[in-house]
Design a protein around this motif. Structure first.
Motif, PDB file in Angstrom:
ATOM      1  N   ARG A  93      38.536  25.768  37.167  1.00  0.00           N
ATOM      2  CA  ARG A  93      37.761  26.539  38.140  1.00  0.00           C
ATOM      3  C   ARG A  93      38.669  27.433  38.985  1.00  0.00           C
ATOM      4  O   ARG A  93      38.338  28.587  39.271  1.00  0.00           O
ATOM      5  CB  ARG A  93      36.979  25.579  39.029  1.00  0.00           C
ATOM      6  CG  ARG A  93      35.913  26.250  39.895  1.00  0.00           C
ATOM      7  CD  ARG A  93      34.750  25.307  40.170  1.00  0.00           C
ATOM      8  NE  ARG A  93      35.152  24.125  40.895  1.00  0.00           N
ATOM      9  CZ  ARG A  93      35.003  23.979  42.222  1.00  0.00           C
ATOM     10  NH1 ARG A  93      34.486  24.955  42.936  1.00  0.00           N
ATOM     11  NH2 ARG A  93      35.354  22.856  42.810  1.00  0.00           N
ATOM     12  N   GLU A  96      40.036  30.472  36.899  1.00  0.00           N
ATOM     13  CA  GLU A  96      39.006  31.506  36.796  1.00  0.00           C
ATOM     14  C   GLU A  96      38.825  32.222  38.131  1.00  0.00           C
ATOM     15  O   GLU A  96      38.677  33.452  38.185  1.00  0.00           O
ATOM     16  CB  GLU A  96      37.687  30.878  36.354  1.00  0.00           C
ATOM     17  CG  GLU A  96      36.554  31.872  36.176  1.00  0.00           C
ATOM     18  CD  GLU A  96      35.266  31.216  35.713  1.00  0.00           C
ATOM     19  OE1 GLU A  96      34.222  31.895  35.764  1.00  0.00           O
ATOM     20  OE2 GLU A  96      35.299  30.036  35.311  1.00  0.00           O
ATOM     21  N   ARG A  99      41.473  34.809  39.162  1.00  0.00           N
ATOM     22  CA  ARG A  99      41.338  36.081  38.464  1.00  0.00           C
ATOM     23  C   ARG A  99      40.096  36.858  38.926  1.00  0.00           C
ATOM     24  O   ARG A  99      40.186  38.032  39.288  1.00  0.00           O
ATOM     25  CB  ARG A  99      41.260  35.856  36.954  1.00  0.00           C
ATOM     26  CG  ARG A  99      41.224  37.132  36.132  1.00  0.00           C
ATOM     27  CD  ARG A  99      41.065  36.811  34.650  1.00  0.00           C
ATOM     28  NE  ARG A  99      42.205  36.069  34.141  1.00  0.00           N
ATOM     29  CZ  ARG A  99      43.344  36.638  33.741  1.00  0.00           C
ATOM     30  NH1 ARG A  99      43.482  37.941  33.810  1.00  0.00           N
ATOM     31  NH2 ARG A  99      44.323  35.894  33.284  1.00  0.00           N
ATOM     32  N   ASN A 102      36.115  33.400  43.523  1.00  0.00           N
ATOM     33  CA  ASN A 102      35.246  32.237  43.592  1.00  0.00           C
ATOM     34  C   ASN A 102      34.957  31.979  45.067  1.00  0.00           C
ATOM     35  O   ASN A 102      35.831  31.529  45.806  1.00  0.00           O
ATOM     36  CB  ASN A 102      35.900  31.017  42.945  1.00  0.00           C
ATOM     37  CG  ASN A 102      34.994  29.802  42.901  1.00  0.00           C
ATOM     38  OD1 ASN A 102      34.461  29.382  43.924  1.00  0.00           O
ATOM     39  ND2 ASN A 102      34.834  29.221  41.727  1.00  0.00           N
ATOM     40  N   THR A 123      47.501  31.862  30.982  1.00  0.00           N
ATOM     41  CA  THR A 123      46.438  31.702  29.992  1.00  0.00           C
ATOM     42  C   THR A 123      47.006  31.628  28.581  1.00  0.00           C
ATOM     43  O   THR A 123      46.592  30.789  27.769  1.00  0.00           O
ATOM     44  CB  THR A 123      45.441  32.870  30.090  1.00  0.00           C
ATOM     45  OG1 THR A 123      44.854  32.879  31.394  1.00  0.00           O
ATOM     46  CG2 THR A 123      44.338  32.730  29.048  1.00  0.00           C
TER      47      THR A 123
END
Length: 313
Positions: A93, A96, A99, A102, A123
């Motif tokens: 989480r 992600e 990038r 959130n 990655t």
């Protein structure tokens, strides 16, 4: 009957261990969400949140390896598998979010080319590791397959190196943001490294108990002990060579002293292990339990420096 993979690598004198006290899995995700959402805060809060979460990734990688190792040794396998699953969920989480943003983690979309390059490398390097840990986390058992365990443990160094570079990029990118003092940036960086080192030490300690590359993990453990001890002293007592004064804020000092107290409980055991002395069942139990307490308290210290715009002097 499950025979630990690591013990098959070299005969292990220890029998399966069960902790004498229950361990509550640290709720890192809850702690993250509990903090002021950087996406809705000022530039300084956004900056320190990205530094914190970027540095969090290397700790989670080390924690996953530690949990896999202890679970394979039979040290409270159920709790350690819960650690592994929770750590991986947060890792995925956060990656992600670093990038694309959130809101619940207080992260905004990344636009800096240097940060995006570092994220791309993480990655790329972590593909095999992530696929394996993800498959393990998706299961509901407390036993890892030999292949999964070997992949996790052998890939950890590569993924940690990439995530540590990500943390360095974040420090260079956000550490000089408006509203972030030099002292805050340095203390946040040191405190975040403490969090990672706590898990690296436990991983190396566990690998030694399993008889896997004892000399290599002993050297790594010895180095981590020195770094952790020195950095903790610098945060508390200051380090003039780096322009770091002793911590004067009572609340932050109390958090750091709590870390030191928990650290003092397990440090002698780790030092003896690094010196090649055999560890008893009780020693392994004490390290496995005490390490989680050190991590929880170290994590609280990180948040203290993230959310305090002054960050000491």
């Amino acid at each position: 009957m499950h025979v630990p993979l690591l013990s098959r690598l070299r005969p292990l004198a220890l029998r399966p261990l069960v902790l004498s006290a229950a361990i509550a899995v640290p709720t890192f995700a809850a702690q993250m969400v509990a903090q002021p959402a950087a996406a809705e805060a000022d530039d300084a809060a956004t900056a320190t949140r990205h530094v914190n979460v970027s540095a969090l990734q290397s700790m989670l990688v080390e924690q996953i390896a530690k949990a896999a190792c202890f679970a394979d040794l039979g040290v409270n396998a159920s709790a350690n598998m819960a650690y592994l699953r929770g750590s991986f969920e947060l890792y995925a989480r956060a990656e992600e979010g670093l990038r694309g943003g959130n809101k619940s983690l207080g992260l905004v979309e990344e636009t800096n080319p240097n940060m995006l390059q570092a994220l791309d490398r993480v990655t790329r390097v972590s593909q095999r590791w992530r696929a394996t840990v993800g498959a393990v986390a998706a299961g509901d058992g407390d036993v890892l397959s030999a292949q999964s365990l070997e992949t996790i443990l052998t890939q950890t160094a590569l993924v940690t190196e990439a995530t540590e570079e990500l943390a360095e990029r974040a420090d260079r990118t956000y550490g000089k943001s408006e509203g972030v003092t030099l002292a805050q940036a340095l203390r946040l960086k040191l405190a975040a490294r403490q969090r990672m080192l706590s898990q690296r030490m436990a991983k190396d300690y566990c690998m030694m108990q399993a008889g896997a590359d004892v000399a290599g993990h002993r050297a790594a453990l010895d180095e981590a002990i020195t770094l952790f001890d020195g950095s903790l002293s610098a945060l508390i007592d200051g380090f003039p060579a780096f322009g770091l004064k002793a911590e004067a804020d009572p609340a932050r000092l109390a958090r750091l002293k709590a870390v030191r107290s928990a650290w003092d409980d397990i440090k002698p055991l780790l030092v003896r292990a690094a010196n090649g002395q055999a560890q008893s069942r009780a020693d392994v139990v004490a390290v496995a339990w005490g390490n989680n307490l050190v991590l929880t308290l170290a994590n609280a210290a990180v948040f203290a420096y993230e959310t305090d715009g002054k960050g000491g002097s």
